[in-house]
Design a protein around this motif. Sequence first.
Motif, PDB file in Angstrom:
ATOM      1  N   GLU A 260      41.021  15.295  74.144  1.00 35.22           N
ATOM      2  CA  GLU A 260      42.299  15.429  73.453  1.00 35.22           C
ATOM      3  C   GLU A 260      42.108  15.678  71.957  1.00 35.22           C
ATOM      4  OE1 GLU A 260      45.335  12.613  74.164  1.00 35.22           O
ATOM      5  OE2 GLU A 260      44.957  12.437  76.309  1.00 35.22           O
ATOM      6  N   VAL A 261      41.131  15.015  71.359  1.00 36.18           N
ATOM      7  CA  VAL A 261      40.909  15.153  69.919  1.00 36.18           C
ATOM      8  C   VAL A 261      40.616  16.606  69.554  1.00 36.18           C
ATOM      9  CG1 VAL A 261      39.324  14.549  68.036  1.00 36.18           C
ATOM     10  CG2 VAL A 261      40.226  12.770  69.532  1.00 36.18           C
ATOM     11  N   GLY A 262      39.954  17.333  70.433  1.00 36.43           N
ATOM     12  CA  GLY A 262      39.638  18.730  70.160  1.00 36.43           C
ATOM     13  C   GLY A 262      40.855  19.605  70.008  1.00 36.43           C
ATOM     14  N   ASP A 263      42.008  19.146  70.497  1.00 31.70           N
ATOM     15  CA  ASP A 263      43.241  19.929  70.402  1.00 31.70           C
ATOM     16  C   ASP A 263      44.181  19.444  69.307  1.00 31.70           C
ATOM     17  OD1 ASP A 263      42.535  21.570  72.572  1.00 31.70           O
ATOM     18  OD2 ASP A 263      43.307  20.098  74.008  1.00 31.70           O
ATOM     19  N   TYR A 264      43.823  18.361  68.636  1.00 31.78           N
ATOM     20  CA  TYR A 264      44.711  17.792  67.620  1.00 31.78           C
ATOM     21  C   TYR A 264      44.753  18.649  66.362  1.00 31.78           C
ATOM     22  CZ  TYR A 264      45.057  13.316  70.158  1.00 31.78           C
ATOM     23  OH  TYR A 264      45.315  12.343  71.076  1.00 31.78           O
TER      24      TYR A 264
END
Length: 439
Positions: A260-264
Amino acid sequence: MKDSETSQLQKGAAGWFLLATLGVSYVISGSFAGWNFGFAVTSWFGMIIAVALMGLMYFCLVLCLAEMSAALPSAAGGYRISRKVMGDTGGFATALAVLLEYSIAPAAIVIFIGQYLEALLGINGPVVYAVFYLLFIGVHLLGAGEALRFMLVVTAFAVLAIAITLITLGPHFSLANLVIADSPEPAPQNLLAFDAVSVWTAFPFAMWLFLAVEGVPLAAEEAKDPAVDLPRGIIAAMLFLLISAFLIVVFVPGAATSEEVGDYGAPLVDAMKHVLGEDSVLADFVNLVGLAGLIASFFSIIFGYSRLVFAMSREGYLPRFMSAISSRKVPHWALIIPGVIGFICSLTGKGELMINIAVIGATLSYALQSISYILLKRNHADLHRPYSAPGGQKTAYVTLALSLLALTSCFAYDVGAALIALGLMGLGVGYYVVLGRRA
């Protein structure tokens, strides 16, 4: 006026602590946006390796710069050494690479500032960019001491936002969040999964956690005691950045999952909302205070490019009028003209493109400055060095090897940015060949 009156910066404006703060403020915007995109190209452990290797590159570079800047302090920073050991052309090439980094990076950051303001207040666009350029160039025109003290306050707020985020996310940390979810292998093996190509591809994103710390020596002529303050300041800044980088890369994905962090878009804020809920007041506070991180880097990199342009002009690489000094001992034209150019670049609205161009300039400069250090040690062994880098030439060779690897990864990730960077470098070389050597 006499040259001594028109090209002398304000002495004694900064001790080692202010210089360390300057180094942190150059970089701290990278903690709030950019680094997390590395999780889109590699695993968590791959990102840890990328951050470790880029952290090693910057730490070795910082040690070399600490020695060089203490021996020959100048607003020219590391490129003064390049000029000494590689001649005018080598010095210009190094300065041009640094200038590419420092003139383009503020354009990227002001675009990100606009995006934060749009989320907070619903305002964005060219008017926002213009206001921030005008406001913070105006603060710099007041004087170096005033500018550096303002930067200290803004950076303190940014560090506070990072600390609140890490303390909040700590209780929600889980190793399971770091594991590749779609892998059939058992979790303990997945946690350490990576491949070399993905680590290499993640280098530009790992660099965002350290990019521009090398700008501390640009304040050399305003330091109280350059021989002591410059090494202490830049090394202290780098140690802080290493600690904060690893804490961020561990605890943010550890609480919100690495996928998820990769899309933040705003990883610290979005991770807090992931664990506390979309309506979290604390997350909104970090969002607001996090804007200080972007402002700190925007403000301090403006300081850096002004001192670089001032030095390049004073040494004949750029038109002489750009090294003129105001009554407040500030290089006003060196602040204003690159600011106008940066504002024009910001009108593209493409922050990631601007950052990639800046990163290419940075890696080129690191390679050239490490070569300069090696030549300085070989050919000028008698030069007085108040500080000596541990490892000597071996430290510089580590910087050189890793900077070349990082440079190739930039070309692989964004060919368009690479071509633009090469075009801008070509324009600079053209100016130098036709006019620069006669300035």
